[in-house]
Design an enzyme around this catalytic site. Structure first.
Site, PDB file in Angstrom:
ATOM      1  N   GLY A 185       0.803  -1.244  -0.055  1.00  0.00           N
ATOM      2  CA  GLY A 185      -0.005  -0.066   0.002  1.00  0.00           C
ATOM      3  C   GLY A 185       0.950   1.204  -0.092  1.00  0.00           C
ATOM      4  N   GLY A 186       1.859   1.238   0.683  1.00  0.00           N
ATOM      5  CA  GLY A 186       2.904   2.295   0.820  1.00  0.00           C
ATOM      6  C   GLY A 186       4.153   1.655   1.501  1.00  0.00           C
ATOM      7  N   MET A 187       5.168   2.498   1.207  1.00  0.00           N
ATOM      8  CA  MET A 187       6.560   2.087   1.666  1.00  0.00           C
ATOM      9  C   MET A 187       7.261   3.549   2.079  1.00  0.00           C
ATOM     10  SD  MET A 187       8.861  -0.122   2.507  1.00  0.00           S
ATOM     11  CE  MET A 187      10.281   0.377   3.278  1.00  0.00           C
ATOM     12  N   GLU A 188       7.488   3.512   3.372  1.00  0.00           N
ATOM     13  CA  GLU A 188       8.169   4.346   4.069  1.00  0.00           C
ATOM     14  C   GLU A 188       9.665   5.099   3.463  1.00  0.00           C
ATOM     15  OE1 GLU A 188       7.525   1.536   5.288  1.00  0.00           O
ATOM     16  OE2 GLU A 188       8.792   1.201   7.151  1.00  0.00           O
ATOM     17  N   ASN A 189      10.000   4.819   2.213  1.00  0.00           N
ATOM     18  CA  ASN A 189      11.180   5.411   1.913  1.00  0.00           C
ATOM     19  C   ASN A 189      11.440   6.889   2.441  1.00  0.00           C
ATOM     20  OD1 ASN A 189      11.695   2.869   0.962  1.00  0.00           O
ATOM     21  ND2 ASN A 189      10.337   3.323  -0.859  1.00  0.00           N
ATOM     22  N   HIS A 230       0.184   6.716   7.754  1.00  0.00           N
ATOM     23  CA  HIS A 230       0.992   5.574   8.128  1.00  0.00           C
ATOM     24  C   HIS A 230       2.317   5.872   7.951  1.00  0.00           C
ATOM     25  CE1 HIS A 230       1.883   1.251   9.263  1.00  0.00           C
ATOM     26  NE2 HIS A 230       2.715   1.470   8.145  1.00  0.00           N
ATOM     27  N   GLU A 231       2.673   6.202   6.419  1.00  0.00           N
ATOM     28  CA  GLU A 231       4.057   6.158   6.025  1.00  0.00           C
ATOM     29  C   GLU A 231       4.683   7.400   6.506  1.00  0.00           C
ATOM     30  OE1 GLU A 231       4.676   3.518   4.861  1.00  0.00           O
ATOM     31  OE2 GLU A 231       2.677   2.504   4.230  1.00  0.00           O
ATOM     32  N   HIS A 240       6.098   6.630  10.177  1.00  0.00           N
ATOM     33  CA  HIS A 240       7.183   5.875  10.125  1.00  0.00           C
ATOM     34  C   HIS A 240       8.415   6.614  10.187  1.00  0.00           C
ATOM     35  CE1 HIS A 240       6.563   1.592   9.683  1.00  0.00           C
ATOM     36  NE2 HIS A 240       5.614   1.812   8.462  1.00  0.00           N
ATOM     37  N   GLU A 254       6.298  -1.651  12.979  1.00  0.00           N
ATOM     38  CA  GLU A 254       5.010  -1.478  12.527  1.00  0.00           C
ATOM     39  C   GLU A 254       3.871  -1.419  13.621  1.00  0.00           C
ATOM     40  OE1 GLU A 254       4.185  -0.775   9.512  1.00  0.00           O
ATOM     41  OE2 GLU A 254       6.038  -1.515   8.660  1.00  0.00           O
ATOM     42  N   ASP A 285       9.550 -12.238   4.400  1.00  0.00           N
ATOM     43  CA  ASP A 285       8.466 -11.950   3.636  1.00  0.00           C
ATOM     44  C   ASP A 285       7.463 -13.072   3.718  1.00  0.00           C
ATOM     45  OD1 ASP A 285       9.509  -9.842   2.460  1.00  0.00           O
ATOM     46  OD2 ASP A 285      10.252 -10.775   0.598  1.00  0.00           O
ATOM     47  N   TYR A 343       1.670  -5.526  13.636  1.00  0.00           N
ATOM     48  CA  TYR A 343       0.983  -4.272  13.142  1.00  0.00           C
ATOM     49  C   TYR A 343      -0.234  -3.949  14.283  1.00  0.00           C
ATOM     50  CZ  TYR A 343       2.709  -3.746   8.396  1.00  0.00           C
ATOM     51  OH  TYR A 343       3.552  -3.632   7.438  1.00  0.00           O
ATOM     52  N   LYS A 372      -1.438  -7.047  -0.061  1.00  0.00           N
ATOM     53  CA  LYS A 372      -2.674  -7.214   0.907  1.00  0.00           C
ATOM     54  C   LYS A 372      -3.841  -7.473   0.148  1.00  0.00           C
ATOM     55  CE  LYS A 372      -5.314  -4.130   3.962  1.00  0.00           C
ATOM     56  NZ  LYS A 372      -5.880  -2.739   4.360  1.00  0.00           N
TER      57      LYS A 372
HETATM   58  N1  BES Z   1       6.948  -0.931   5.614  1.00  0.00           N
HETATM   59  C1  BES Z   1       5.765  -1.221   5.169  1.00  0.00           C
HETATM   60  C2  BES Z   1       5.729  -1.991   4.052  1.00  0.00           C
HETATM   61  C3  BES Z   1       6.318  -3.332   4.081  1.00  0.00           C
HETATM   62  C4  BES Z   1       6.432  -4.184   5.269  1.00  0.00           C
HETATM   63  C5  BES Z   1       7.205  -3.700   2.946  1.00  0.00           C
HETATM   64  C6  BES Z   1       7.400  -5.134   5.462  1.00  0.00           C
HETATM   65  C7  BES Z   1       8.122  -4.701   3.092  1.00  0.00           C
HETATM   66  C8  BES Z   1       8.136  -5.534   4.520  1.00  0.00           C
HETATM   67  C9  BES Z   1       4.530  -0.316   5.146  1.00  0.00           C
HETATM   68  O1  BES Z   1       4.933   0.977   5.994  1.00  0.00           O
HETATM   69  C10 BES Z   1       3.029  -0.761   5.695  1.00  0.00           C
HETATM   70  O2  BES Z   1       3.140  -1.059   6.637  1.00  0.00           O
HETATM   71  N2  BES Z   1       2.161  -0.687   4.492  1.00  0.00           N
HETATM   72  C11 BES Z   1       1.139  -0.998   4.658  1.00  0.00           C
HETATM   73  C12 BES Z   1       0.104   0.341   4.895  1.00  0.00           C
HETATM   74  C13 BES Z   1      -0.808   0.309   6.070  1.00  0.00           C
HETATM   75  C14 BES Z   1      -0.791  -0.598   7.349  1.00  0.00           C
HETATM   76  C15 BES Z   1      -1.384   1.384   6.209  1.00  0.00           C
HETATM   77  C16 BES Z   1       0.511  -1.995   3.422  1.00  0.00           C
HETATM   78  O3  BES Z   1       1.315  -1.607   2.496  1.00  0.00           O
HETATM   79  O4  BES Z   1      -0.401  -2.272   3.491  1.00  0.00           O
HETATM   80 ZN    ZN Z   2       4.433   0.273   7.951  1.00  0.00          ZN
END
Ligand code: BES
Ligand code: ZN
Length: 587
Positions: free
Chosen positions: A260-264, A287-288, A291, A310, A369, A377, A543
């Site tokens: 959904g998002g990645m907090e780069n 969320h991002e 982070h 998380e 993974d 979370y 997701k």
């Molecule tokens: N950092 C994560 C995505 C991630 C986690 C990538 C573990 C690789 C390994 C990101 O911040 C995240 O949690 N994304 C969620 C969004 C959400 C909880 C609002 C997602 O992608 O669903």
């Molecule tokens: Zn996250």
């Protein structure tokens, strides 16, 4: 020898990398980066030493010291999870090593898209996803959050394409049909936050410190969807202290982006499925952004303490949401989270792996993974909510701020958090029985429960065909809850009547659309199969892929279809998603 991270060959007895320079040329024809990386040590070596670096499918051509003198090196045995590490023999007095190499055509972090997989359809696209342990498929490094690094980088790309990185842009120059973009990342980051993308990219300013990047054809809708980003930043700073990364830019990715998002840092990557046209999915931005404090500033030392990343971020996300959209909205999200959590815990129990529902886990020999779930979370969030309630909000806010202040730009484990609580709020952990949350599987019976009148109104109508008037004030989140809570026993005509009245099949909010597809599949309906096919051919967010493939795979009548769809679409998925879905279908 001591290894701080079960997913890295990084060794405490060896030199520590503190900074690197990385120069890479992007070749879309061969799907490879040709690159040189110079790793600089924190201090000069005092005696000859091996240096073990994480690497995966990298083809190394040359290794030297900083004066250019060749160094001996070898590839260590391949490990299915860790990759093929590189051992460099470093002489006494060395301050760094230089490695020339090219990436493998199947680098696990990289997705190379054909023009047809982009919005514009004319230019190719490349992007990285390094979390959890994929940075090593892009460059040899100490690929563990236990080692932070700053860096400078350059990316050479075909003229006409734009390169962006999760770093500060410095300059670019064009020559001989190529453009080279230069970047600098002055703040030290864990390697999983290295990130870049190359494509037909344009940007629009949203505020003095934030702009959105995406393909030109999406720019107007992206700018509208995320117009409120500065309000998010202001709310977050009021809660957690000054923003340390200077810019908070957004990059809307192609649909195959697996998250959904990645907090780069400085440049959050977002799935285009957030472009719902009504700002109903901006909690992912919150969320991002969160982070930037929890995770990027204070990082879990390895994947076994992922909840510190998380769980804290979900807590922070909901505090930002509460500040911007009110307490009820935060509670609605908590209710959705609880639903996911209960499902996930039940799944782990059924699979005979309840230990993966502990907050503190043991992950040696387990691919992060594969271990990924909502447990860190949402169970992490619930523990923090329980602590907040027990301490009182003002006290807990102070505890959080001092935690973030004490460990900024550091790496933490669960014991660090326990020690911090004992010091700043003696007895608080015992009050909520925190060690049970941390080291035992499942969800404690006294876990906090989401409460709100809006939740009650959804609950009251769940399982019925509501009058349109009774639900006229409902937003996407009510509908998502309604669908997720619906009994999996609805008959085909009940499903059809719901869809006729409320149009879930064409919902613009992807969460609602997917909740609908899942409900129908789990009720045994075949009517949504064409929609499921279309969705799985379009979207790569894990997701959604995971539950949809699981549902298809779990029904005897559609199990073959799941495999066919994967055969048809698998090549268009990011390598991480491809591997996860292949694993799921093999079960
Ligand atoms: N950092 C994560 C995505 C991630 C986690 C990538 C573990 C690789 C390994 C990101 O911040 C995240 O949690 N994304 C969620 C969004 C959400 C909880 C609002 C997602 O992608 O669903
Ligand atoms: Zn996250």
């Amino acid at each position: 020898m001591a290894r701080p991270d079960p997913h890295s060959v990084t060794d405490d007895a060896q030199p520590t990398t503190r900074h690197f320079e990385w120069d890479a040329a992007v070749d879309f024809a061969s799907k490879r980066l040709t690159a040189t990386v110079t790793l600089h040590f924190k201090e000069a070596t005092k005696s000859p030493t091996p240096l073990d670096l994480d690497a995966r499918a990298l083809e190394v051509s040359e290794v030297s010291d900083l004066s250019g003198a060749a160094l001996k090196w070898e590839a260590l045995p391949v490990d299915a999870i860790l990759g093929t590490p590189l051992r460099v023999h470093v002489p006494e007095g060395a301050t760094g090593v230089r490695i020339s190499y090219r990436t493998g055509p199947d680098a696990s972090a990289l997705q190379w898209l054909e023009p047809s997989q982009t919005h514009g359809g004319k230019q190719p696209y490349l992007f990285s996803q390094c979390q959890a342990i994929h940075a090593r498929s892009v460059l040899p490094c100490q690929d563990t959050p236990a080692r932070r690094v700053s860096y400078r980088a350059s990316l050479s790309v075909p003229a006409g394409l734009v390169a962006v990185m999760a770093a500060a842009p410095v300059r670019s120059e064009s020559k001989d049909g190529r453009t080279t973009f230069h970047f600098e990342m002055p703040q030290v980051i864990p390697p999983y936050l290295l990130a870049f993308a190359v494509g037909d990219l344009a940007s629009k300013d949203l505020s003095p410190r934030s702009r959105v990047w995406c393909e030109p054809g999406l720019l107007a809708s992206a700018a509208w969807e995320f117009e409120g980003v500065e309000r998010h930043l202001a709310a977050a700073e009021a809660l957690f202290g000054p923003y340390d990364w200077e810019r908070f830019d957004l990059l809307v990715m192609p649909p195959s982006f697996p998250y959904g998002g990645m907090e780069n840092p400085r440049l959050t990557f977002l799935t285009p499925t957030l472009l719902a046209g009504d700002r109903s999915m901006v909690n992912v931005v919150a969320h991002e952004l969160a982070h930037s404090w929890t995770g990027n500033l204070v990082t879990n030392i390895n994947a076994e303490h992922f909840w510190l990343n998380e769980g804290f971020t979900v807590f922070a996300e909901r505090r930002i949401l509460e500040a911007l959209e009110g307490h009820e909205m935060a509670e609605m999200h908590a209710a959705l989270g609880r639903n996911d959590l209960d499902e996930s815990v039940a799944r782990f129990e059924k699979a005979g792996t309840p230990e993966l529902t502990k907050l503190r886990t043991k992950l040696a020999g387990i691919d992060p993974d594969e271990a990924f779930s909502v447990v860190p979370y949402e169970k992490g969030y619930l523990l923090l909510r329980a602590l907040e309630t027990a301490a009182g909000r003002a006290n807990f806010d102070a505890l959080l701020k001092s935690w973030l202040g004490k460990h900024r730009f550091g790496a933490v484990n669960t014991d660090d958090f326990i020690a911090h609580c004992e010091k700043t709020a003696p007895g608080l952990l015992a009050k909520v029985n925190a060690l049970k949350w941390i080291d035992e599987p499942g969800i404690p019976a006294d876990a906090p429960r989401a409460k709100s009148a809006r939740l009650d109104s959804v609950k009251a109508l769940t399982g019925t065909l509501p009058d349109a008037a009774a639900v006229s004030t409902w937003t996407a989140i009510e509908w998502q809850l309604f669908l997720e809570w619906s009994p999996r026993t609805l008959a085909a005509d009940q499903l059809a009547a719901l869809d006729a009245r409320f149009h879930f099949s064409t919902a613009k909010n992807t969460e609602v659309h997917v909740a609908w597809l899942l409900l129908a599949l789990q009720c045994g309906s075949d009517a949504v199969l064409p929609q499921v096919d279309a969705f799985l051919g379009r979207v790569g967010r894990m997701k959604y892929l995971k539950p949809l493939f699981t549902a298809l795979h779990g029904r005897p009548s559609t199990a073959a279809r799941a495999k066919e769809l994967f055969a048809k679409n698998g090549a268009r998925l990011h390598p991480i998603a491809r591997q996860v879905i292949a694993g799921l279908l093999a079960k």
